[in-house]
Motif scaffolding. Structure first.
Motif, PDB file in Angstrom:
ATOM      1  N   LEU A 116      36.987  53.751  53.445  1.00  0.00           N
ATOM      2  CA  LEU A 116      36.074  53.131  52.465  1.00  0.00           C
ATOM      3  C   LEU A 116      34.497  53.602  52.788  1.00  0.00           C
ATOM      4  O   LEU A 116      33.571  53.624  51.792  1.00  0.00           O
ATOM      5  N   PRO A 117      34.017  53.737  54.194  1.00  0.00           N
ATOM      6  CA  PRO A 117      32.731  53.672  54.135  1.00  0.00           C
ATOM      7  C   PRO A 117      32.233  55.114  53.575  1.00  0.00           C
ATOM      8  O   PRO A 117      31.106  55.449  53.542  1.00  0.00           O
ATOM      9  N   HIS A 118      33.237  55.933  53.331  1.00  0.00           N
ATOM     10  CA  HIS A 118      32.839  57.230  53.017  1.00  0.00           C
ATOM     11  C   HIS A 118      32.787  57.439  51.176  1.00  0.00           C
ATOM     12  O   HIS A 118      32.546  58.666  50.750  1.00  0.00           O
ATOM     13  N   ILE A 119      33.102  56.429  50.693  1.00  0.00           N
ATOM     14  CA  ILE A 119      33.135  56.386  49.239  1.00  0.00           C
ATOM     15  C   ILE A 119      32.047  56.378  48.567  1.00  0.00           C
ATOM     16  O   ILE A 119      31.133  55.640  48.970  1.00  0.00           O
ATOM     17  N   PRO A 120      31.529  57.234  47.468  1.00  0.00           N
ATOM     18  CA  PRO A 120      30.410  57.078  47.032  1.00  0.00           C
ATOM     19  C   PRO A 120      30.015  55.612  46.390  1.00  0.00           C
ATOM     20  O   PRO A 120      31.094  54.974  45.822  1.00  0.00           O
ATOM     21  N   SER A 121      28.940  55.335  46.450  1.00  0.00           N
ATOM     22  CA  SER A 121      28.365  53.810  45.963  1.00  0.00           C
ATOM     23  C   SER A 121      28.841  53.545  44.486  1.00  0.00           C
ATOM     24  O   SER A 121      28.858  52.421  44.100  1.00  0.00           O
ATOM     25  N   THR A 122      28.901  54.676  43.816  1.00  0.00           N
ATOM     26  CA  THR A 122      28.754  54.532  42.396  1.00  0.00           C
ATOM     27  C   THR A 122      30.400  54.207  42.062  1.00  0.00           C
ATOM     28  O   THR A 122      30.630  54.175  40.783  1.00  0.00           O
ATOM     29  N   VAL A 123      31.417  54.644  42.934  1.00  0.00           N
ATOM     30  CA  VAL A 123      32.724  54.474  42.396  1.00  0.00           C
ATOM     31  C   VAL A 123      33.276  53.066  42.657  1.00  0.00           C
ATOM     32  O   VAL A 123      33.429  52.645  43.812  1.00  0.00           O
ATOM     33  N   PRO A 124      33.899  52.601  41.648  1.00  0.00           N
ATOM     34  CA  PRO A 124      34.480  51.214  41.652  1.00  0.00           C
ATOM     35  C   PRO A 124      35.942  51.394  42.389  1.00  0.00           C
ATOM     36  O   PRO A 124      36.629  52.407  42.138  1.00  0.00           O
ATOM     37  N   ILE A 125      36.439  50.266  43.032  1.00  0.00           N
ATOM     38  CA  ILE A 125      37.681  50.299  43.640  1.00  0.00           C
ATOM     39  C   ILE A 125      38.520  49.171  43.018  1.00  0.00           C
ATOM     40  O   ILE A 125      38.180  48.098  42.937  1.00  0.00           O
ATOM     41  N   ILE A 126      39.796  49.701  42.779  1.00  0.00           N
ATOM     42  CA  ILE A 126      40.895  48.472  42.265  1.00  0.00           C
ATOM     43  C   ILE A 126      41.672  48.472  43.409  1.00  0.00           C
ATOM     44  O   ILE A 126      42.425  49.763  43.845  1.00  0.00           O
ATOM     45  N   ALA A 127      42.333  47.533  43.677  1.00  0.00           N
ATOM     46  CA  ALA A 127      43.293  47.338  44.838  1.00  0.00           C
ATOM     47  C   ALA A 127      44.239  46.597  44.297  1.00  0.00           C
ATOM     48  O   ALA A 127      44.277  45.358  43.699  1.00  0.00           O
ATOM     49  N   ILE A 128      45.487  47.355  44.459  1.00  0.00           N
ATOM     50  CA  ILE A 128      46.925  46.364  44.100  1.00  0.00           C
ATOM     51  C   ILE A 128      47.304  46.127  45.377  1.00  0.00           C
ATOM     52  O   ILE A 128      47.790  46.659  46.278  1.00  0.00           O
ATOM     53  N   THR A 129      47.423  44.636  45.780  1.00  0.00           N
ATOM     54  CA  THR A 129      47.818  44.193  47.104  1.00  0.00           C
ATOM     55  C   THR A 129      48.474  42.941  46.740  1.00  0.00           C
ATOM     56  O   THR A 129      48.607  42.523  45.816  1.00  0.00           O
ATOM     57  N   SER A 130      48.880  42.241  47.965  1.00  0.00           N
ATOM     58  CA  SER A 130      49.657  40.792  47.707  1.00  0.00           C
ATOM     59  C   SER A 130      48.797  39.813  47.760  1.00  0.00           C
ATOM     60  O   SER A 130      48.880  38.655  47.597  1.00  0.00           O
ATOM     61  N   HIS A 131      47.371  40.031  47.788  1.00  0.00           N
ATOM     62  CA  HIS A 131      46.349  39.043  48.030  1.00  0.00           C
ATOM     63  C   HIS A 131      46.161  38.432  46.618  1.00  0.00           C
ATOM     64  O   HIS A 131      46.094  39.280  45.601  1.00  0.00           O
ATOM     65  N   LEU A 132      45.945  37.177  46.421  1.00  0.00           N
ATOM     66  CA  LEU A 132      45.613  36.393  45.154  1.00  0.00           C
ATOM     67  C   LEU A 132      44.159  36.362  44.666  1.00  0.00           C
ATOM     68  O   LEU A 132      43.803  36.096  43.635  1.00  0.00           O
ATOM     69  N   HIS A 133      43.265  36.854  45.824  1.00  0.00           N
ATOM     70  CA  HIS A 133      41.551  36.326  45.499  1.00  0.00           C
ATOM     71  C   HIS A 133      40.996  37.558  46.165  1.00  0.00           C
ATOM     72  O   HIS A 133      41.302  37.930  47.538  1.00  0.00           O
ATOM     73  N   PRO A 134      39.896  38.235  45.769  1.00  0.00           N
ATOM     74  CA  PRO A 134      39.364  39.380  46.208  1.00  0.00           C
ATOM     75  C   PRO A 134      38.730  38.969  47.493  1.00  0.00           C
ATOM     76  O   PRO A 134      38.666  39.609  48.331  1.00  0.00           O
ATOM     77  N   SER A 135      38.433  37.657  47.676  1.00  0.00           N
ATOM     78  CA  SER A 135      37.871  37.178  48.896  1.00  0.00           C
ATOM     79  C   SER A 135      38.568  37.345  50.131  1.00  0.00           C
ATOM     80  O   SER A 135      38.086  37.502  51.493  1.00  0.00           O
ATOM     81  N   THR A 136      39.861  37.357  50.037  1.00  0.00           N
ATOM     82  CA  THR A 136      40.752  37.321  51.136  1.00  0.00           C
ATOM     83  C   THR A 136      41.383  38.821  51.415  1.00  0.00           C
ATOM     84  O   THR A 136      42.057  38.936  52.172  1.00  0.00           O
ATOM     85  N   CYS A 137      41.101  39.564  50.640  1.00  0.00           N
ATOM     86  CA  CYS A 137      41.395  41.170  50.584  1.00  0.00           C
ATOM     87  C   CYS A 137      40.799  42.180  51.555  1.00  0.00           C
ATOM     88  O   CYS A 137      39.395  42.386  51.043  1.00  0.00           O
ATOM     89  N   PRO A 138      41.168  42.316  52.595  1.00  0.00           N
ATOM     90  CA  PRO A 138      40.146  43.472  53.354  1.00  0.00           C
ATOM     91  C   PRO A 138      39.552  44.749  52.608  1.00  0.00           C
ATOM     92  O   PRO A 138      38.361  45.173  52.925  1.00  0.00           O
ATOM     93  N   LEU A 139      40.588  45.081  51.867  1.00  0.00           N
ATOM     94  CA  LEU A 139      40.099  46.336  51.221  1.00  0.00           C
ATOM     95  C   LEU A 139      38.864  46.259  50.137  1.00  0.00           C
ATOM     96  O   LEU A 139      38.066  47.178  49.872  1.00  0.00           O
ATOM     97  N   LEU A 140      38.419  44.878  49.829  1.00  0.00           N
ATOM     98  CA  LEU A 140      37.453  44.800  48.923  1.00  0.00           C
ATOM     99  C   LEU A 140      36.368  44.052  49.693  1.00  0.00           C
ATOM    100  O   LEU A 140      35.265  43.541  48.874  1.00  0.00           O
ATOM    101  N   SER A 141      36.616  43.602  50.685  1.00  0.00           N
ATOM    102  CA  SER A 141      35.327  42.943  51.527  1.00  0.00           C
ATOM    103  C   SER A 141      34.193  43.716  51.593  1.00  0.00           C
ATOM    104  O   SER A 141      33.175  42.937  51.938  1.00  0.00           O
ATOM    105  N   PHE A 142      34.148  45.001  51.563  1.00  0.00           N
ATOM    106  CA  PHE A 142      32.762  45.891  51.783  1.00  0.00           C
ATOM    107  C   PHE A 142      32.237  45.965  50.220  1.00  0.00           C
ATOM    108  O   PHE A 142      31.104  46.759  50.129  1.00  0.00           O
ATOM    109  N   GLN A 143      32.958  45.598  49.310  1.00  0.00           N
ATOM    110  CA  GLN A 143      32.646  45.852  47.792  1.00  0.00           C
ATOM    111  C   GLN A 143      31.849  44.780  47.146  1.00  0.00           C
ATOM    112  O   GLN A 143      32.153  43.623  47.223  1.00  0.00           O
ATOM    113  N   PRO A 144      30.738  45.189  46.588  1.00  0.00           N
ATOM    114  CA  PRO A 144      30.044  43.836  45.513  1.00  0.00           C
ATOM    115  C   PRO A 144      31.177  43.533  44.691  1.00  0.00           C
ATOM    116  O   PRO A 144      31.863  44.307  44.298  1.00  0.00           O
TER     117      PRO A 144
END
Length: 455
Positions: free
Chosen positions: A174-202
């Motif tokens: 994640l730290p190496h992804i261009p800031s202009t690239v949106p991230i879509i995550a398919i995970t078991s989490h029900l809310h973005p706030s609990t998903c570590p993969l999205l914790s670094f994303q606006p």
């Protein structure tokens, strides 16, 4: 897949529908009342009839297999209900479709990424997206850290698949992804706030597509191997692909079904397709929509006949000036030369002139493309009895003013109806050909078994 020991809270199937759920979705739910009555956890004994074998080993294997199938079915029912009743999940899915379409339209792509079994799902999703004309690529996160990061461009969208939502290899990426690239995550989490993969994303750059399962796999099946979780991820990925394809491909005659067929010129799909080869992405998937084009399209639509009785065969033809003639520098024409000619002239819809008095119809060309005679001289094809060119004397000539109803009647009465090549001739000059279409095209979208049986 790096499963969590403790899953995020799950939405029960019996939870009431959110008031914001569209009326159409509510109606769909009512149509599936029977499904909602099914138990989520399969019973221990599936069917006593399975326990009638001599040694008991075979029936145990079958019971286990059915238990797994039933468990995965229940997981899919849980996923379906989640997206029917949860407004946040619906909003996220709509955002994901819009984001992927936006990337592809701007010249970017969808980059699918995952590890282990999730990586296999990502690869399958990449293949499905590409077959639907949605430019995609698979990126292995470990390889990405060793140079493959160059695959990700600023206008791309990154799709991460991880049941746990905390796969280390993906987090390191994640730290190496261009800031202009949106991230879509398919995970078991029900809310973005609990998903570590999205914790670094606006919040506007991260999209969570929840894919929980109704019960832990080890508890349900006896092993923690990815089963229900990968089934759910695969189903959600397929849903995302089809929805995105429908968003992207809206041109008349170039919808998702036509795009899919055009990218499958080989195998059984290619043999059954109406298009021999794919057009280039720039013309097939994303046609220009300038004001001039829109004006032209509106005029064309306005000029079309409005009823079956007034439709004419001239509306079906491929213009003769768009049909290419085969040319070769060697003087010898091979089947490969004909196929290449068709590929290079997509507007001709796989019609090819072998000579001024010989035409090769699309169905003949598709049939030939499935043979092993691609490099064979055309002079040898006729001796094999293969469907090939149709000489001028065998064309069924009809005046351009002929109605579709009259043409169907004439073709049905013709002794050479099946596979007939119809040449549309000028009313004023019966020797001047305007274009061609195949007899089978007369019945496109026409339901009447009495007429069709005559062809």
């Amino acid at each position: 897949m790096g499963h969590l020991q403790q899953q995020s809270p799950m939405i029960p199937l019996s939870s009431p529908a959110d008031p914001s759920v569209p009326t159409m979705i509510k109606k769909d739910r009512l149509a599936r009342d029977e499904l909602s009555l099914l138990s989520l956890t399969p019973p221990d004994v599936i069917n006593s009839a399975l326990s009638t074998t001599k040694d008991g080993h075979a029936d145990a294997s079958v019971s286990t297999a059915i238990h797994v199938i039933s468990t995965e079915r229940a997981a899919l029912a849980h996923l379906e209900r989640l997206y029917e009743t949860n407004a946040l999940a619906q909003e996220s899915l709509a955002r994901a479709v819009s984001q992927i379409a936006r990337s592809v339209r701007s010249g970017g792509k969808l980059v699918c990424c995952g590890v282990g079994k999730s990586g296999k799902i990502a690869q399958k999703l990449e293949a499905t997206m590409n077959s639907l004309g949605i430019y995609s690529a698979f990126l292995h996160p470990t390889e990405a850290l060793h140079g493959d990061l160059g695959m990700i461009r600023p206008q791309d969208t990154l799709l991460l698949i991880s049941f746990s939502g905390r796969t280390p290899e993906l987090l390191l990426l994640l730290p190496h992804i261009p800031s202009t690239v949106p991230i879509i995550a398919i995970t078991s989490h029900l809310h973005p706030s609990t998903c570590p993969l999205l914790s670094f994303q606006p919040s506007d750059m991260g999209i969570l597509l929840p894919a929980p399962i109704h019960e832990d796999e080890e508890l349900s099946i006896g092993v923690c191997a990815p089963t229900s979780s990968t089934t759910v991820a695969l189903s959600l990925g397929d849903a995302l692909a089809i929805a995105t394809a429908r968003r992207l491909h809206t041109s008349p005659g170039r919808g998702p079904a036509e795009i899919f067929k055009s990218f499958h010129p080989g195998g059984a799909i290619g043999a059954a397709s109406n298009v021999l080869t794919p057009m280039s992405m720039s013309t097939a998937s994303f046609p220009s929509t300038t004001s001039d084009d829109l004006s032209s399209q509106q005029q064309s639509v306005a000029s079309l006949p409005q009823s079956e009785d007034t439709q004419r065969i001239i509306d079906k033809l491929v213009p003769i000036d768009q049909i290419p003639a085969v040319s070769t520098s060697t003087g010898t024409i091979r089947l490969l030369d004909i196929l290449l000619t068709a590929i290079q002239h997509p507007t001709a819809k796989s019609w090819v002139h072998l000579s001024p008095s010989e035409i090769i119809p699309p169905r003949h060309l598709r049939s030939l493309s499935q043979t092993n005679y691609v490099d064979m001289d055309t002079s040898a094809l006729a001796s094999l009895g293969l469907p090939f060119s149709v000489p001028r004397d065998d064309w069924l000539r009809l005046p351009s003013s002929t109605s579709l109803d009259d043409a169907r009647r004439l073709v049905s009465e013709s002794t050479a109806a099946a596979g007939a090549v119809i040449a549309v001739m000028q009313d004023e000059n019966p020797d001047a050909c305007l274009g061609f279409f195949e007899a089978e095209d007369l019945w496109d979208g026409f339901i009447s078994t009495g007429v069709v049986s005559g062809v």
